[in-house]
Design a protein around this motif. Sequence first.
Motif, PDB file in Angstrom:
ATOM      1  N   GLY A   9       0.841  -1.119  -0.138  1.00 47.90           N
ATOM      2  CA  GLY A   9       0.028  -0.067   0.020  1.00 47.90           C
ATOM      3  C   GLY A   9       0.874   1.285   0.103  1.00 47.90           C
ATOM      4  O   GLY A   9       0.620   2.329  -0.802  1.00 47.90           O
ATOM      5  N   ILE A  10       1.791   1.426   0.768  1.00 47.70           N
ATOM      6  CA  ILE A  10       2.788   2.537   0.881  1.00 47.70           C
ATOM      7  C   ILE A  10       3.514   2.594  -0.611  1.00 47.70           C
ATOM      8  O   ILE A  10       3.476   3.644  -0.983  1.00 47.70           O
ATOM      9  N   VAL A  11       4.013   1.465  -1.142  1.00 43.76           N
ATOM     10  CA  VAL A  11       4.561   1.729  -2.231  1.00 43.76           C
ATOM     11  C   VAL A  11       3.754   2.136  -3.450  1.00 43.76           C
ATOM     12  O   VAL A  11       4.004   2.947  -4.330  1.00 43.76           O
ATOM     13  N   ALA A  12       2.542   1.511  -3.397  1.00 39.84           N
ATOM     14  CA  ALA A  12       1.522   1.894  -4.508  1.00 39.84           C
ATOM     15  C   ALA A  12       0.977   3.196  -4.549  1.00 39.84           C
ATOM     16  O   ALA A  12       0.960   3.941  -5.626  1.00 39.84           O
ATOM     17  N   GLY A  13       1.041   3.908  -3.330  1.00 39.46           N
ATOM     18  CA  GLY A  13       0.740   5.238  -2.905  1.00 39.46           C
ATOM     19  C   GLY A  13       1.716   6.014  -3.566  1.00 39.46           C
ATOM     20  O   GLY A  13       1.569   7.261  -4.196  1.00 39.46           O
ATOM     21  N   LYS A  14       2.992   5.561  -3.411  1.00 40.76           N
ATOM     22  CA  LYS A  14       4.081   6.486  -3.878  1.00 40.76           C
ATOM     23  C   LYS A  14       4.407   6.437  -5.351  1.00 40.76           C
ATOM     24  O   LYS A  14       4.532   7.556  -6.184  1.00 40.76           O
ATOM     25  N   ILE A  15       4.057   5.430  -5.962  1.00 42.54           N
ATOM     26  CA  ILE A  15       4.314   5.182  -7.326  1.00 42.54           C
ATOM     27  C   ILE A  15       3.043   5.385  -8.353  1.00 42.54           C
ATOM     28  O   ILE A  15       3.202   5.482  -9.583  1.00 42.54           O
ATOM     29  N   GLU A  16       2.081   5.606  -7.815  1.00 46.28           N
ATOM     30  CA  GLU A  16       0.682   5.982  -8.540  1.00 46.28           C
ATOM     31  C   GLU A  16       1.135   7.263  -9.313  1.00 46.28           C
ATOM     32  O   GLU A  16       1.717   8.238  -8.806  1.00 46.28           O
ATOM     33  N   SER A  17       0.568   7.127 -10.667  1.00 45.87           N
ATOM     34  CA  SER A  17       0.760   8.065 -11.486  1.00 45.87           C
ATOM     35  C   SER A  17       2.352   8.435 -11.849  1.00 45.87           C
ATOM     36  O   SER A  17       2.585   9.734 -12.407  1.00 45.87           O
ATOM     37  N   THR A  18       2.867   7.324 -11.941  1.00 47.41           N
ATOM     38  CA  THR A  18       4.436   7.511 -12.520  1.00 47.41           C
ATOM     39  C   THR A  18       4.551   6.328 -13.421  1.00 47.41           C
ATOM     40  O   THR A  18       3.784   5.576 -13.555  1.00 47.41           O
ATOM     41  N   GLU A  19       5.648   6.223 -14.135  1.00 45.89           N
ATOM     42  CA  GLU A  19       6.219   5.060 -14.824  1.00 45.89           C
ATOM     43  C   GLU A  19       6.442   3.994 -14.322  1.00 45.89           C
ATOM     44  O   GLU A  19       6.611   2.930 -14.824  1.00 45.89           O
ATOM     45  N   PHE A  21       6.284   0.566 -11.671  1.00 49.92           N
ATOM     46  CA  PHE A  21       5.279  -0.361 -11.252  1.00 49.92           C
ATOM     47  C   PHE A  21       6.150  -1.416 -10.418  1.00 49.92           C
ATOM     48  O   PHE A  21       7.082  -1.517 -10.113  1.00 49.92           O
ATOM     49  N   LEU A  22       5.266  -2.057  -9.476  1.00 46.47           N
ATOM     50  CA  LEU A  22       5.984  -2.906  -8.299  1.00 46.47           C
ATOM     51  C   LEU A  22       6.198  -4.194  -9.104  1.00 46.47           C
ATOM     52  O   LEU A  22       5.015  -4.792  -9.465  1.00 46.47           O
ATOM     53  N   VAL A  23       7.243  -4.886  -8.804  1.00 42.85           N
ATOM     54  CA  VAL A  23       7.627  -6.211  -9.166  1.00 42.85           C
ATOM     55  C   VAL A  23       7.229  -7.117  -8.092  1.00 42.85           C
ATOM     56  O   VAL A  23       6.701  -8.217  -7.987  1.00 42.85           O
ATOM     57  N   ASP A  24       8.166  -6.912  -6.790  1.00 42.23           N
ATOM     58  CA  ASP A  24       7.836  -7.850  -5.879  1.00 42.23           C
ATOM     59  C   ASP A  24       8.100  -7.151  -4.391  1.00 42.23           C
ATOM     60  O   ASP A  24       8.926  -6.272  -4.426  1.00 42.23           O
ATOM     61  N   ILE A  25       7.599  -8.135  -3.572  1.00 40.50           N
ATOM     62  CA  ILE A  25       7.952  -7.365  -2.197  1.00 40.50           C
ATOM     63  C   ILE A  25       8.343  -8.641  -1.160  1.00 40.50           C
ATOM     64  O   ILE A  25       7.473  -9.686  -1.343  1.00 40.50           O
ATOM     65  N   ASN A  26       9.429  -8.758  -0.698  1.00 41.55           N
ATOM     66  CA  ASN A  26       9.739  -9.948   0.272  1.00 41.55           C
ATOM     67  C   ASN A  26      10.028  -9.485   1.387  1.00 41.55           C
ATOM     68  O   ASN A  26      11.005  -8.454   1.727  1.00 41.55           O
ATOM     69  N   LYS A  32      13.889  -8.096   7.401  1.00 40.48           N
ATOM     70  CA  LYS A  32      14.552  -7.638   6.123  1.00 40.48           C
ATOM     71  C   LYS A  32      13.588  -7.600   4.889  1.00 40.48           C
ATOM     72  O   LYS A  32      13.099  -8.282   4.300  1.00 40.48           O
ATOM     73  N   ILE A  33      13.271  -6.163   4.598  1.00 38.70           N
ATOM     74  CA  ILE A  33      12.209  -5.940   3.666  1.00 38.70           C
ATOM     75  C   ILE A  33      12.846  -5.641   2.271  1.00 38.70           C
ATOM     76  O   ILE A  33      13.947  -4.752   2.117  1.00 38.70           O
ATOM     77  N   LEU A  34      12.782  -6.385   1.081  1.00 30.05           N
ATOM     78  CA  LEU A  34      13.060  -6.285  -0.226  1.00 30.05           C
ATOM     79  C   LEU A  34      12.152  -5.988  -1.146  1.00 30.05           C
ATOM     80  O   LEU A  34      11.072  -6.735  -1.187  1.00 30.05           O
ATOM     81  N   VAL A  35      12.261  -4.567  -1.464  1.00 28.94           N
ATOM     82  CA  VAL A  35      11.193  -4.175  -2.589  1.00 28.94           C
ATOM     83  C   VAL A  35      11.942  -3.854  -3.960  1.00 28.94           C
ATOM     84  O   VAL A  35      12.835  -3.358  -4.030  1.00 28.94           O
ATOM     85  N   LEU A  36      11.321  -4.581  -5.110  1.00 30.08           N
ATOM     86  CA  LEU A  36      11.583  -4.739  -6.494  1.00 30.08           C
ATOM     87  C   LEU A  36      10.880  -3.661  -7.302  1.00 30.08           C
ATOM     88  O   LEU A  36       9.547  -4.168  -7.221  1.00 30.08           O
ATOM     89  N   CYS A  48      14.356   4.884  -6.233  1.00 30.69           N
ATOM     90  CA  CYS A  48      14.494   3.962  -5.299  1.00 30.69           C
ATOM     91  C   CYS A  48      14.898   4.797  -4.010  1.00 30.69           C
ATOM     92  O   CYS A  48      14.085   4.265  -2.828  1.00 30.69           O
ATOM     93  N   ILE A  49      15.439   5.788  -3.808  1.00 33.99           N
ATOM     94  CA  ILE A  49      15.581   6.575  -2.706  1.00 33.99           C
ATOM     95  C   ILE A  49      14.314   7.286  -2.162  1.00 33.99           C
ATOM     96  O   ILE A  49      13.777   7.114  -1.022  1.00 33.99           O
ATOM     97  N   GLU A  50      13.384   7.846  -3.158  1.00 37.99           N
ATOM     98  CA  GLU A  50      12.055   8.511  -2.766  1.00 37.99           C
ATOM     99  C   GLU A  50      11.071   7.279  -2.211  1.00 37.99           C
ATOM    100  O   GLU A  50      10.427   7.495  -1.257  1.00 37.99           O
ATOM    101  N   ILE A  51      11.082   6.147  -2.599  1.00 34.60           N
ATOM    102  CA  ILE A  51      10.387   4.912  -2.221  1.00 34.60           C
ATOM    103  C   ILE A  51      10.827   4.436  -0.990  1.00 34.60           C
ATOM    104  O   ILE A  51       9.924   4.249   0.058  1.00 34.60           O
ATOM    105  N   SER A  52      12.044   4.378  -1.055  1.00 35.96           N
ATOM    106  CA  SER A  52      12.654   4.089   0.394  1.00 35.96           C
ATOM    107  C   SER A  52      12.073   4.765   1.541  1.00 35.96           C
ATOM    108  O   SER A  52      11.920   4.674   2.542  1.00 35.96           O
ATOM    109  N   LYS A  53      12.513   6.355   1.346  1.00 36.47           N
ATOM    110  CA  LYS A  53      12.181   7.373   2.156  1.00 36.47           C
ATOM    111  C   LYS A  53      10.571   7.415   2.728  1.00 36.47           C
ATOM    112  O   LYS A  53      10.336   7.396   3.760  1.00 36.47           O
TER     113      LYS A  53
END
Length: 155
Positions: A9-19, A21-26, A32-36, A48-53
């Motif tokens: 949900g956090i990532v989807a909100g951040k990348i909405e209206s951008t180029e 897309f979410l590939v995977d979360i582990n 240990k959170i890995l977001v691709l 990547c920095i913006e999503i991480s923040k």
Amino acid sequence: MIEIDKIRGIVAGKIESTELFLVDINISANNKILVLVDSWKSVSINDCIEISKKIEGSLDREVEDFELEVSSAGLDHAFRVPQQYKKNIGRNVEVTTLEGNKSKGKLISVDDQGIEIEFESKIKVEGKKKKQLIIEKISFLFENIKGTKVEISFK
């Protein structure tokens, strides 16, 4: 333990209206959170920095400590979402089926059920001495694909 749906949900909100897309979360047992992520164009380090923040700002380390890594799904990663297949139409790929069979060819189409690749092969044609080069096509259903990767070429 941190919930995948919360991170999604956090990532989807951040990348909405951008180029992007979410590939995977582990999330491992020790948080240990890995977001691709991937993009229709390219993923920058700033993306990547913006999503991480955004994730860091939405979670509280005082409640639950975690380690976070946000990166792009590189060429060495198998495709995980249909957008990656669509992004790579026209590129050479290697498809591995659940049975372990591998097929290489150019990704020519993607739909809701699967993909189609084409490849060249030589066959013996009656009345000819030399084998003839023909283009063949193979279709794969997503449910029968174990993994697909871009074939890296240095030509």
